[in-house]
Design a protein around this motif. Structure first.
Motif, short mmCIF file in Angstrom:
data_model
loop_
_atom_site.label_atom_id
_atom_site.label_comp_id
_atom_site.label_asym_id
_atom_site.label_seq_id
_atom_site.Cartn_x
_atom_site.Cartn_y
_atom_site.Cartn_z
N ASN A 21 6.15 5.79 -7.10
CA ASN A 21 5.21 6.79 -6.63
C ASN A 21 3.87 6.20 -6.24
O ASN A 21 3.05 5.91 -7.09
CB ASN A 21 4.97 7.83 -7.72
N ASP A 22 3.69 6.01 -4.95
CA ASP A 22 2.38 5.64 -4.45
C ASP A 22 1.86 4.36 -5.11
O ASP A 22 0.77 4.34 -5.67
CB ASP A 22 1.41 6.80 -4.71
N SER A 26 7.38 6.11 2.21
CA SER A 26 6.14 5.73 2.88
C SER A 26 5.68 4.39 2.35
O SER A 26 6.24 3.86 1.38
CB SER A 26 5.05 6.78 2.63
N GLY A 27 4.67 3.83 2.98
CA GLY A 27 4.08 2.60 2.50
C GLY A 27 4.06 1.50 3.55
O GLY A 27 4.72 1.59 4.58
N SER A 30 0.39 0.67 -5.09
CA SER A 30 -0.40 -0.26 -4.28
C SER A 30 -0.82 -1.45 -5.14
O SER A 30 -1.26 -1.26 -6.27
CB SER A 30 -1.67 0.42 -3.76
N GLN A 63 4.62 4.54 -11.58
CA GLN A 63 3.27 4.26 -11.07
C GLN A 63 2.67 3.05 -11.76
O GLN A 63 3.05 2.72 -12.88
CB GLN A 63 2.35 5.46 -11.33
N ARG A 79 0.83 -1.21 0.00
CA ARG A 79 0.00 0.00 0.00
C ARG A 79 0.86 1.25 0.00
O ARG A 79 1.75 1.41 0.83
CB ARG A 79 -0.90 0.03 1.25
N ASN A 80 0.57 2.14 -0.95
CA ASN A 80 1.15 3.50 -0.99
C ASN A 80 2.67 3.54 -0.86
O ASN A 80 3.21 4.36 -0.14
CB ASN A 80 0.53 4.37 0.11
N LYS A 137 6.34 4.45 -1.66
CA LYS A 137 7.06 5.55 -2.32
C LYS A 137 8.54 5.36 -2.09
O LYS A 137 8.99 5.29 -0.94
CB LYS A 137 6.67 6.89 -1.70
#
Ligand SMILES: Nc1ncnc2c1ncn2[C@@H]1O[C@H](COP(=O)(O)OP(=O)(O)OP(=O)(O)O)[C@@H](O)[C@H]1O
Ligand SMILES: Nc1ncnc2c1ncn2[C@@H]1O[C@H](COP(=O)(O)OP(=O)(O)OP(=O)(O)O)[C@@H](O)[C@H]1O
Ligand SMILES: [Mg+2]
Ligand SMILES: [Mg+2]
Lengths: 352, 334
Positions: free
Chosen positions: B29-30, B71-72, B32, B237, B12-13, B15
């Motif tokens: 980039n983000d 993040s993630g 998921s 992405q 999930r998410n 980065k």
């Protein structure tokens, strides 16, 4: 782009070409054998056509292309370039022929000097082979940049500032500088991303049409070769095993190696995978330093016969324009035995 | 067959950013996605689109710095792999999650025999005795179809051909009965006839061992033949996600549609001219504030330059990150 050779005039004729690299062993560097990279290859290339040369890694494609351009002193054989024999010609006397035949390499990164500007790279062959003035050379370079779709404003830049596809355009512009008639393209798109490959292939096709070029297009990408080639030669372990027009070769491959090779190409369509009958070859390609006795493909051939392990099949023209080297198609009963040429169209082997 | 309800791996998410002298590179980039038990998930996309960095981030296999996972979460076995301690992570790598990389020559250690390299994870992760590890190593080589396995254990990597080295890599990845196998371009360096052997082998092993596989490649033909479901990456992405047949029959993202048209075929119809995607891939020097494909897209609208589209449902099990595709689906429903 053409279904039949553009003209029936032969630009390049190769007969029994051999390129063996010696292997040396021990402290006294005694000769212990040879890598038979190209081992008796014969074919013609017609003016204005693209002959595709395919086969797996190490089968001798690059060596064959380089040998034809006489970048090597060949071991044996004859090379007629536009009617002139250049097989045994010493390097010094080839200078005059060089402008007519050029090469485009696989890795645009490695084949361009990073310390030279694009202008200097494309101009180098003009410096070497022509007496043009500086202004004339500069103008010619800009014209070449136009021809391959590079922005003239980039002439002063260095290779690192370009993308892979653009670098390959620089290599192509350089190869075109001396108005060649024949270009060996050695895996010109292998190092490029799929979305860029199509750009370079379209460019090569445009240039062929505009300048009447003849190509030997070396590639392991069988679908791209089907797109660009007029005729296709299939190599295995230093030999051409099959040569035919593009359509007949892809529709009805004759040699068991060609059949396996084509069936192994995964099609970008899930529906086609369901009814695909793959021929999975066993084992690895033997070493060209130690090829098997008989047919070179006998160690992996799904249709191998007794005779294949003893006698190397002759490369011959089975039907007009269709060349194959395989005992299955030898109608001579004394060599092919009772198992001669089963009707290949009904065989389940076809990976269609 | 994959069960759509469950997941073995859930990302999930994610980065990931690289710090370079030229500034930041926003490689992932983000992102998921999830992986379902027993499925083969194909990942395609242009060179530099972030396929490898995504998968390396999951197991923190990237050098940190220059890499930074901003993040993630990566849920596996009830834990978040981005937040577990080093020992737990080490046990997962090469244990429950196996991986195979593109170039087997750089991934195998040239100074150790193939047997030693196979036995190491068995002793480390499974705690096998030396003789038990040797027996298992021999079985693994047999499993991946290397003849005369007992003798070949004593050979060094250079004594194997390219295809056989890739088989050895697969054997090592399979050593500890992984639940997930991540294969990054495992056949790209190989010839088509050898590639066909490896694909056949992987399909057979997946069925027999029931593991889930993530297979990264730029070869749409390979994907068409092996994947159950496909992720398409562009500019760091995931721009489209669908079951394999749906994706090839109904590509909704303009990048996917263009990509499918650029590849010539060996059996289908032959086009006189190849379709090309004009332009260059995006420069990833900042977090994207717009659609990464917009400059090369034939269907772009004004909104594409202002906003980065999120993935929206566009078909059965199918989503795409494209304003135009989403609008089409919407209007088809009214
Ligand atoms: N200069 C050389 N000296 C010794 N052996 C060579 C030399 N060049 C090529 N070979 C050998 O000759 C054989 C054919 O090589 P070649 O490069 O022509 O193959 P290829 O078909 O172009 O392969 P690839 O698809 O990998 O480019 C190989 O076994 C190679 O190792
Ligand atoms: N160590 C690094 N430092 C800086 N940038 C990096 C580093 N590693 C990767 N990148 C960048 O991250 C981006 C994603 O790279 P990645 O290797 O994931 O691409 P990929 O989709 O796997 O491509 P390929 O098909 O070529 O393997 C690229 O822009 C790449 O240049
Ligand atoms: Mg080569
Ligand atoms: Mg990668």
């Amino acid at each position: 782009m053409f279904d039949a050779p553009a003209t029936s005039r032969k630009l390049v004729e190769i007969r029994d070409l051999k390129m063996h690299f010696p292997i040396y062993k021990g402290v006294f560097r005694t000769r212990a054998g040879a890598v038979k990279a190209v081992d008796g290859v014969s074919f013609d290339i017609y003016e204005g056509e693209t002959l595709g040369l395919v086969g797996e890694s190490g089968c001798g494609k690059s060596t064959c292309g380089r040998a034809i351009l006489r970048l090597y002193d060949i071991t044996e054989g004859s090379i007629l370039m536009d009617g002139v024999e250049i097989g045994p010609t010493p390097q010094a006397r080839l200078r005059g022929m060089r402008p007519k035949m050029q090469m485009v390499f696989q890795d645009p990164q490695a084949s361009l000097n990073p310390r030279m500007t694009v202008q200097a790279i494309i101009q180098e062959p003009l410096d070497e082979h022509t007496t043009l003035s500086a202004a004339e050379k500069r103008e010619k370079v800009l014209e070449l940049m136009d021809a391959v779709g590079l922005n003239r404003r980039f002439a002063g830049r260095y290779p690192h500032a370009f993308s892979g596809g653009q670098r390959q355009r620089i290599g192509i512009a350089r190869a075109l500088a001396l108005n060649p008639r024949f270009i060996v393209c050695d895996e010109p798109i292998a190092a490029l991303d799929v979305s860029i490959q199509a750009q370079v292939v379209n460019l090569l096709e445009d240039l062929q049409r505009d300048f009447g070029l003849t190509y030997l297009f070396i590639s392991h990408d069988l679908s791209m070769v089907r797109h660009i080639a007029t005729r296709v030669a299939v190599m295995y372990l230093g030999k051409v095993v099959e040569l035919a027009g593009r359509e007949p070769l892809y529709a009805e491959p004759l040699h068991p190696y060609t059949q396996a090779l084509l069936s192994a190409v995964p099609e970008a369509d899930p529906a086609m995978h369901d009814d695909a009958r793959r021929i999975i070859l066993r084992g690895d390609v033997p070493s060209p330093a130690n090829p098997p006795q008989g047919c070179n493909f006998c160690t992996r051939c799904p249709r191998v016969m007794e005779i294949c392990r003893q006698i190397d099949p002759e490369y011959r023209e089975l039907r007009p324009g269709r060349f194959v080297a395989c005992h299955l198609y030898n109608d001579d009963p004394t060599t092919a035995g009772a198992t001669a040429a089963p009707s290949e169209a009904t065989e389940p082997q076809q990976g269609e | 067959m994959p069960d759509p309800g469950q997941t073995v791996l859930e990302v999930r998410n994610l980065k990931t950013v690289f710090q370079t002298r030229g500034g930041e590179v926003h490689a992932v980039n983000d992102v998921s996605f999830e992986l379902r038990p027993g499925e083969l998930l194909g990942v395609v996309g242009e060179s530099g689109s972030g396929k490898s960095v995504t998968m390396m981030s999951l197991l923190k296999l990237l050098p940190i710095p220059p890499a930074e996972i901003r993040s993630g979460t990566v849920k596996f076995d009830g834990k978040d792999l981005l937040r577990v301690d080093a020992d737990t992570l080490r046990a997962v790598r090469g244990g429950k999650i196996g991986f195979v990389f593109q170039d087997p020559m750089t991934s195998l250690n040239p100074v150790f025999t193939v047997g030693m390299q196979l036995m190491e994870p068995l002793r480390k992760h499974m705690g096998l005795s030396k003789s038990a590890a040797r027996t298992r190593a021999r079985e693994l080589l047999e499993l991946v179809g290397i003849p005369d396995a007992a003798r070949r254990l004593k050979d060094y990597p250079h004594q194997f051909s390219g295809g056989m080295r890739q088989r050895v890599m697969i054997a090592i990845a399979l050593a500890c009965d992984p639940k997930v196998l991540i294969a990054d371009e495992p056949t790209t360096a190989l010839d088509v006839t050898i590639q066909a052997q490896i694909i056949e082998l992987m399909k057979e092993l997946q069925e027999r061992l029931g593991m889930a596989v993530i297979w990264i490649t730029h070869d749409l033909g390979v994907i068409a033949g092996i994947a159950d479901r496909v992720l398409v990456m562009y500019g760091g992405q995931i721009v489209e996600q669908a079951p394999v047949r749906e994706l090839f029959a109904n590509p909704r993202h303009p990048y996917t549609a263009a990509l499918l048209k650029t590849v010539p075929s060996v059996r289908g119809a032959r086009a006189d001219r190849l379709t090309i995607i004009e332009g260059q891939p995006p420069i990833l020097n900042a977090a994207p504030a717009a659609c990464p494909f917009r400059d090369r897209c034939e269907r772009r609208i004004e909104r594409c330059a202002r906003e980065n589209p999120a993935r929206e449902p566009v078909g059965p099990g199918h989503d795409a990150a494209c304003f135009v595709a989403a609008a089409e689906v919407e209007s088809a429903h009214v």
